[in-house]
Design a protein around this motif. Structure first.
Motif, mmCIF file in Angstrom:
data_model
loop_
_atom_site.group_PDB
_atom_site.id
_atom_site.type_symbol
_atom_site.label_atom_id
_atom_site.label_comp_id
_atom_site.label_asym_id
_atom_site.label_seq_id
_atom_site.Cartn_x
_atom_site.Cartn_y
_atom_site.Cartn_z
ATOM 1 N N TRP A 11 0.840 -1.082 0.043
ATOM 2 C CA TRP A 11 -0.061 -0.027 0.092
ATOM 3 C C TRP A 11 0.793 1.320 -0.028
ATOM 4 C CZ3 TRP A 11 0.517 3.748 3.985
ATOM 5 C CH2 TRP A 11 1.117 3.149 5.006
ATOM 6 N N ALA A 27 -5.134 -5.053 8.045
ATOM 7 C CA ALA A 27 -5.518 -3.796 8.417
ATOM 8 C C ALA A 27 -6.069 -3.280 6.916
ATOM 9 C CB ALA A 27 -4.198 -2.893 8.814
ATOM 10 N N ASN A 28 -6.678 -1.975 6.946
ATOM 11 C CA ASN A 28 -7.330 -1.423 5.814
ATOM 12 C C ASN A 28 -6.043 -0.787 5.243
ATOM 13 O OD1 ASN A 28 -9.948 -1.996 5.900
ATOM 14 N ND2 ASN A 28 -10.295 -0.643 7.591
ATOM 15 N N SER A 29 -5.972 -0.557 3.971
ATOM 16 C CA SER A 29 -4.853 0.566 3.228
ATOM 17 C C SER A 29 -4.505 1.902 4.210
ATOM 18 C CB SER A 29 -5.297 0.630 1.860
ATOM 19 O OG SER A 29 -4.298 1.510 1.341
ATOM 20 N N CYS A 31 -3.778 2.150 6.926
ATOM 21 C CA CYS A 31 -3.992 2.009 8.356
ATOM 22 C C CYS A 31 -2.996 1.237 9.244
ATOM 23 C CB CYS A 31 -5.153 1.554 8.837
ATOM 24 S SG CYS A 31 -6.858 2.784 8.279
ATOM 25 N N SER A 33 -2.218 -1.684 12.171
ATOM 26 C CA SER A 33 -2.953 -2.568 12.785
ATOM 27 C C SER A 33 -1.939 -3.463 13.629
ATOM 28 C CB SER A 33 -3.796 -3.601 11.828
ATOM 29 O OG SER A 33 -4.140 -4.850 12.455
#
Length: 55
Positions: A11, A27-29, A31, A33
């Protein structure tokens, strides 16, 4: 298994190669985690993603 030692785009626009020892983060792009994907179990047509807290 097909992804091992294959270069993939992250990402952050960097190219990375995954090995068996590479942690995969859930995790979302963009973000952060603390949850790592540590295993995947296959039972027929169902895949179970096993995660662990990795602080």
């Amino acid at each position: 298994m097909d992804a091992l030692d294959t270069m993939v785009e992250g990402w952050d626009d960097g190219a990375h190669s995954a090995t068996r020892g590479t942690l995969l983060w859930a995790a979302n792009s963009g973000c952060i985690s603390e949850t790592a994907i540590v295993d995947v179990w296959e039972r027929g047509a169902i895949a179970y993603i096993v995660t662990a807290f990795a602080a």
